[in-house]
Scaffold this motif. Structure first.
Motif, short mmCIF file in Angstrom:
data_model
loop_
_atom_site.label_atom_id
_atom_site.label_comp_id
_atom_site.label_asym_id
_atom_site.label_seq_id
_atom_site.Cartn_x
_atom_site.Cartn_y
_atom_site.Cartn_z
N ALA A 347 0.83 -1.21 0.00
CA ALA A 347 0.00 0.00 0.00
C ALA A 347 0.87 1.26 0.00
O ALA A 347 0.55 2.25 -0.67
CB ALA A 347 -0.92 -0.01 1.21
N SER A 351 0.88 4.18 -2.78
CA SER A 351 0.60 5.56 -2.34
C SER A 351 1.69 6.50 -2.85
O SER A 351 1.39 7.60 -3.34
CB SER A 351 0.54 5.61 -0.80
N THR A 363 -3.28 7.57 1.67
CA THR A 363 -2.78 6.20 1.83
C THR A 363 -3.72 5.24 1.12
O THR A 363 -4.93 5.21 1.39
CB THR A 363 -2.68 5.82 3.31
N VAL A 364 -3.19 4.46 0.21
CA VAL A 364 -4.02 3.53 -0.57
C VAL A 364 -4.57 2.44 0.35
O VAL A 364 -3.83 1.78 1.09
CB VAL A 364 -3.21 2.90 -1.72
N GLN A 365 -5.87 2.28 0.31
CA GLN A 365 -6.55 1.24 1.08
C GLN A 365 -6.98 0.07 0.21
O GLN A 365 -7.08 -1.06 0.68
CB GLN A 365 -7.77 1.83 1.79
N ASP A 366 -7.25 0.37 -1.06
CA ASP A 366 -7.71 -0.68 -1.97
C ASP A 366 -7.41 -0.28 -3.40
O ASP A 366 -7.34 0.93 -3.72
CB ASP A 366 -9.21 -0.91 -1.80
N GLY A 385 -8.34 5.53 -1.40
CA GLY A 385 -7.40 5.91 -0.35
C GLY A 385 -8.04 6.75 0.72
O GLY A 385 -9.23 7.09 0.64
N GLY A 480 -9.48 -3.43 0.92
CA GLY A 480 -8.05 -3.59 1.17
C GLY A 480 -7.65 -5.04 1.28
O GLY A 480 -8.48 -5.92 1.45
N GLY A 484 -2.00 -6.29 3.53
CA GLY A 484 -1.44 -5.02 3.10
C GLY A 484 -0.79 -5.03 1.74
O GLY A 484 -0.25 -4.02 1.30
#
Length: 528
Positions: A347, A351, A363-366, A385, A480, A484
């Motif tokens: 992630a 990001s 922040t990239v979540q998915d 994100g 997500g 991670g």
């Protein structure tokens, strides 16, 4: 391209050179001059030397190994100052050369005049002091000038400066020539446009068919089947005639790398064109691809499609009649190296990549594939994100993942992420709604009979041919990855548009002709 002559950028931009060497492999000596707008060559002088170096004029330093540089090198060196004595009034290169020999100078072509230059002085005062001795005047090499020396010496053979209107051209002497430059041999001549005050671009000026011979073994293996190589030759010839993407900015038609077509001339000695690849070019000499009577502008191709090519409109956003995707039943029938791939991103990596490219979502979540084309290639990828959501379409779906810092990339348009496809799932209907299942759906047959589907799979007829469809619901992303990481797996290599090179190889191995190969991968085209 003009008069069947192609200008190929070998070094330019950040790869431009302060000094560039040539050495005869076949031929003896060189002519100096310039290439006209129609790409004919105007000769201004010559040398019998077989190894020459073209260097940006000005103060030049040569170190103990014979390398030229614009700054003082470490260790021992010899300096060639940028001030000279100039004598004018010569009617020909021969006259200027005779005077140059008697005075220890060299012939030059400066602002459309044959002149002689003498001495390499470090200051104007030194040049002025010597000028009276020779009956000339002090002159400084300009920021558009180019000096030709005998390689690894300070012996100047010729100097050229047309104030940027023309670039120095160097053409090997002989009927059949091949010339070494940076580890490869090239046919034709060379041109050295100088960025004012800077380095030299190096451009190979070569005949069309010789150019195509220098492309084929590097875009396909020289030992591949003849019919596949012929198809590649027609594509390469069409591509270069339909493109001049670098002409306005850099003064040449195409580069020598993957941004255009890989071109390495006659090869490196150990690798290069084969008898088969040359035969493929000769067998198809002059043949190009046409659509609706017009030369195709984008005879694009890629290494492998992984199962299906794709509409150009879905990848680059422009509808092109001859670039229609289709299921490829041939490619899988030959061996395709590294056809399947898997790449893992964290992630934090994603990001950072998005942020560096100006697409930050926090922040990239998915990240998930939010839409596929009917042929199973990726059409949209969505990032979720802490700072928002961003969706990419077309070729950006794979290119957004590229990072030279992490040395990671996605190889094709045919992939999934963590083995799932995001979004609400189902089958789109008229672009306005989706079906969660095909079971019980009413359909009209080609004969006009109304029927009902049973089960959850069927086939549909599209502009690309018959393709499988499914109404099986694809589950939304879960927000997500549990560990991670985001694992991207796929097949193929390239943008998936136009001809698959390994598909062409497979078709040739199955006995198809080059014409049949081209007709399969390009829609409604003619070859002539």
């Amino acid at each position: 391209m003009t008069n069947d002559m192609v200008k190929v950028g070998l070094r330019y931009g950040s790869s431009a050179l302060f000094s560039a060497n040539l050495e005869n492999a076949v031929g003896s000596g060189y002519e100096f001059g310039y290439f006209e707008e129609d790409r004919s060559f105007t000769s201004l002088g010559w040398t019998e030397e077989t190894a020459v170096s073209m260097t940006a004029a000005g103060t030049i330093y040569m170190d103990g190994s014979g390398t030229y540089s614009p700054s003082v090198p470490a260790g021992g060196f010899r300096a060639m100052g940028g001030w000279h004595v100039q004598i004018g009034g010569f009617r020909s290169f021969e006259e200027a050369s005779a005077r140059a020999r008697s005075e220890g100078g060299w012939p030059a072509w400066v602002d459309w005049e044959h002149v002689v230059r003498i001495g390499c002085y470090e200051s104007q005062g030194e040049a002025e002091a010597a000028a009276g001795q020779y009956g000339g005047r002090a002159i400084q090499s300009s920021s558009t000038g180019v000096v030709v020396t005998r390689t690894r010496t300070t012996d100047i053979l010729f100097e050229f400066d047309c104030s940027g209107v023309h670039a120095l051209g160097v053409r090997p002497s002989g009927r059949e020539t091949s010339t070494w430059f940076k580890g490869y041999q090239y046919g034709g001549g060379f041109e050295y446009p100088r960025i004012t005050g800077g380095n030299l671009n190096v451009v190979n000026v070569v005949g069309l068919e010789d150019y195509v011979k220098g492309v084929i073994p590097y875009e396909m293996g020289g030992a591949w089947p003849l019919e596949a190589l012929e198809a590649q030759a027609v594509c390469a010839r069409t591509f270069v005639q339909g493109h001049s993407k670098h002409l306005r900015e850099s003064g040449f038609d195409v580069c020598n790398g993957v941004d255009c077509q890989v071109y390495n001339g006659h090869g490196s000695g150990g690798t290069g064109p084969s008898e088969t690849s040359d035969q493929a070019v000769e067998n198809t000499a002059g043949l190009c691809i046409y659509y609706n009577g017009t030369l195709v502008q984008d005879a694009v191709y890629h290494s492998s499609d992984g199962g299906a090519t794709e509409d150009g409109a879905n990848v680059w956003g422009t509808e092109t009649g001859y670039l229609k995707g289709k299921a490829d039943p041939y490619e899988a029938q030959t061996t395709v190296p590294s056809n399947s791939y898997s790449v893992t991103y964290t992630a934090s990596e994603l990001s950072w990549i998005l942020d560096q490219k100006g697409h930050s979502v926090g922040t990239v979540q998915d990240v998930y594939v939010s839409e596929y084309t009917p042929l199973g290639n990726v059409k949209q990828v969505t990032f979720v994100g802490t700072g928002g959501t961003k969706t990419f379409t077309g070729d950006d779906c794979r290119m957004i993942f590229y990072s030279s810092t992490y040395q990671k990339s996605v190889s094709s348009m045919r992939f999934d992420i963590n083995g799932r496809r995001g979004g609400s799932g189902g089958l789109s209907v008229n672009g306005t709604g989706q079906l969660a299942s095909l079971d019980g759906v009413s359909v009209i047959s080609g004969g006009g009979t109304l029927g009902t589907l049973r089960g959850n799979t069927a086939s549909a007829i599209t502009s690309s041919g018959t393709v499988p469809v499914s109404g099986e619901a694809r589950q939304p992303s879960s927000g997500g990855s549990s560990n991670g990481n985001f694992v991207i797996t796929g097949t193929g290599n390239g943008h998936n548009v136009g001809m698959s090179q390994y598909g062409a190889k497979a078709m040739a191995e199955l006995g198809y002709s080059s014409q049949e190969i081209l007709n399969f991968y390009y829609t409604d085209i003619t070859v002539r």
